[in-house]
Enzyme design. Structure first.
Site, mmCIF file in Angstrom:
data_model
loop_
_atom_site.group_PDB
_atom_site.id
_atom_site.type_symbol
_atom_site.label_atom_id
_atom_site.label_comp_id
_atom_site.label_asym_id
_atom_site.label_seq_id
_atom_site.Cartn_x
_atom_site.Cartn_y
_atom_site.Cartn_z
ATOM 1 C CG ASN A 38 -2.208 0.809 0.928
ATOM 2 O OD1 ASN A 38 -2.332 1.497 -0.086
ATOM 3 N ND2 ASN A 38 -3.157 0.744 1.856
ATOM 4 C CG HIS B 161 -6.959 0.992 7.504
ATOM 5 N ND1 HIS B 161 -5.758 1.641 7.685
ATOM 6 C CD2 HIS B 161 -6.785 0.178 6.423
ATOM 7 C CE1 HIS B 161 -4.898 1.239 6.772
ATOM 8 N NE2 HIS B 161 -5.487 0.350 5.993
#
Length: 495
Positions: A318, A349
């Protein structure tokens, strides 16, 4: 999930059409902005229904905040609003709709839009308010020195290439692509006095797109066959915990978490291929004339699977989110940047408790891994044979540590996560604390060097590569910023 895949495949075809018929040499930037935005909003509406209005509302209010607050403080207000709006949407989706389900997960695209809103707000603040000498080299190269129009802002946030799965890109790179300046190179002569401007050939992304689609196909096949037979939940099965030996349990922990990764490989690689198919993501040529289409790539699979350190894994997983966390939090934190960065990552998140357990565990793992590396690695690098043994041991340790850390991220809830950790007697938590008590962390200097020396997640090499890669082909809006970026580009060319 079907809607997502269908929309992404449609976006891939639209990207080919966009590059062929709306190429910057044939169409004005205005038309390219309008088409990219309308296609993006259409895909969002098809995939998420009227939940897609949240994308427009979040972007519209953030733009209004930037206009009325001014460049001095707008980055703070935009950061709080965008992250707060995202969190409210995540709370309603998780606790009002379906806990643990991913139906109508409109918060996924909002995570990317939140990154773009906050990144651009900080870049405008750096470019239009802060003094040039107060900026780091990366901040100088990414600084935006004029306020974007509403169309440019919506196009950046909601374009069809990245609205569903990203990845994040810098505002400058996106505008450069839309305006057709991706292949223009500003180069400084060796004496630093003369500037020349020339255009590179417009390379074809077909080979890069084909390679990435092949990776997508293999990842999807792996996910649909192997992943289902190796569920992460089996790690907390009562019978398995009671009968399996410790080596077998740790081996299954590793393979089950490895099997959970291909769905991310599929989604991120497909998103990268879509951008490439539209002509976005070209980084340049290497010394052998080979094209590189990884300007906004989000992962490096080989480096992930063969990581020999916690940091190496995070450097290649990521990537664009890691850079976002670094730029908006780590570099700007006044105290405990590592802890603040992990907490921000958890909040971004979502609101599942498992996310917070994973990132709090990640703080311990990161600090312990850094302490071990700083204190003992230099004893094992002299002899190739010894270094090979050291690399094998650190690879095994890293893979187990990563798997141990991210189990709550997959299980989501507190009870199963604590069931897993308690069945392991919190062994790696305790080991990390003991490491931190035994091995001293390297002392750091004040100022910018402090950030370089204590940075836990993003290696200096990755920083330098991304800084040079992402800014080598940008152009600016005035002569002052042009001279700064010429320096960045010339350094990239020399490397």
């Amino acid at each position: 999930q079907v809607n997502f895949v269908v929309c992404q495949l449609f976006a891939l075809l639209a990207a080919v059409w966009f590059r062929t018929y709306l190429h910057s040499s044939k169409t004005s930037p205005f038309i390219r902005h309008v088409v990219a935005t309308l296609l993006g909003l259409y895909l969002a509406l098809f995939c998420f229904g009227w939940y897609a209005l949240h994308f427009v509302i979040q972007s519209g209010i953030s733009y209004y905040i930037m206009i009325i607050i001014g460049v001095e403080n707008m980055h703070k207000y935009c950061f709080v609003f965008a992250l707060g709006y995202l969190t409210v949407c995540q709370i309603t989706r998780v606790y009002i709709f379906d806990y643990g389900q991913y139906s109508a997960d409109f918060s996924g695209p909002m995570m990317i839009i939140t990154q773009k809103i906050t990144s651009l707000a900080f870049e405008i603040h750096d470019g239009m308010f802060r003094k040039n000498e107060d900026l780091t080299p990366s901040q100088r190269c990414l600084a935006v020195r004029r306020m974007p129009s509403l169309l440019e802002y919506l196009s950046y946030n909601c374009n069809f290439m990245g609205i569903l799965a990203g990845p994040l890109c810098s505002y400058k790179d996106y505008i450069t692509f839309i305006e057709g300046r991706s292949y223009q190179l500003q180069q400084s002569e060796a004496n630093g006095k003369e500037d020349t401007k020339y255009e590179q050939t417009d390379p074809s992304p077909n080979i890069a797109v084909a390679q990435k689609l092949l990776i997508c196909g293999l990842s999807l096949l792996f996910h649909m066959t192997i992943t289902k037979t190796l569920p992460v939940e089996y790690n907390i099965d009562d019978n398995f915990r009671a009968t399996a030996s410790w080596p077998l349990r740790f081996f299954y922990l590793y393979v089950s978490l490895m099997a959970a990764r291909p769905k991310y490989y599929f989604a991120w690689t497909l998103a990268d291929a879509i951008n490439n198919a539209a002509g976005f993501g070209f980084r340049g040529y290497d010394k052998n004339g080979v094209t590189h289409w990884d300007l906004i790539s989000n992962l490096r699979i080989q480096q992930i699977e063969f990581s020999t350190s916690f940091k190496m894994f995070l450097d290649n997983w990521n990537i664009q989110t890691a850079l976002w966390l670094k730029r908006v939090c780590y570099e700007r934190a006044t105290f405990s940047p590592t802890i603040q960065t992990f907490i921000l990552s958890a909040i971004w998140h979502g609101v599942y408790p498992g996310y917070y357990l994973t990132f709090l565990t990640g703080v311990l793992m990161t600090l312990a891994a850094r302490a071990i590396r700083n204190n003992i690695r230099h004893y094992f690098v002299e002899s190739p044979a010894v270094k090979l043994c050291y690399d094998i041991i650190t690879w095994m340790t890293t893979q187990v540590a990563i798997s141990y850390t991210v189990v709550p991220f997959v299980l989501l809830s507190v009870k199963p996560s604590f069931t897993f950790y308690s069945s392991c007697y919190f062994c790696l938590h305790i080991a990390s604390i003991l490491v931190l008590l035994v091995f001293p962390l390297k002392r750091t200097q004040k100022g910018s060097k402090k950030h370089e020396s204590i940075q836990p997640m993003w290696s200096k090499k990755l920083e330098e590569e991304n800084l040079l890669q992402k800014n080598s082909y940008s152009t600016t809006n005035n002569s002052f910023s042009q001279k700064q970026e010429i320096t960045c580009r010339y350094q990239a060319l020399k490397q």
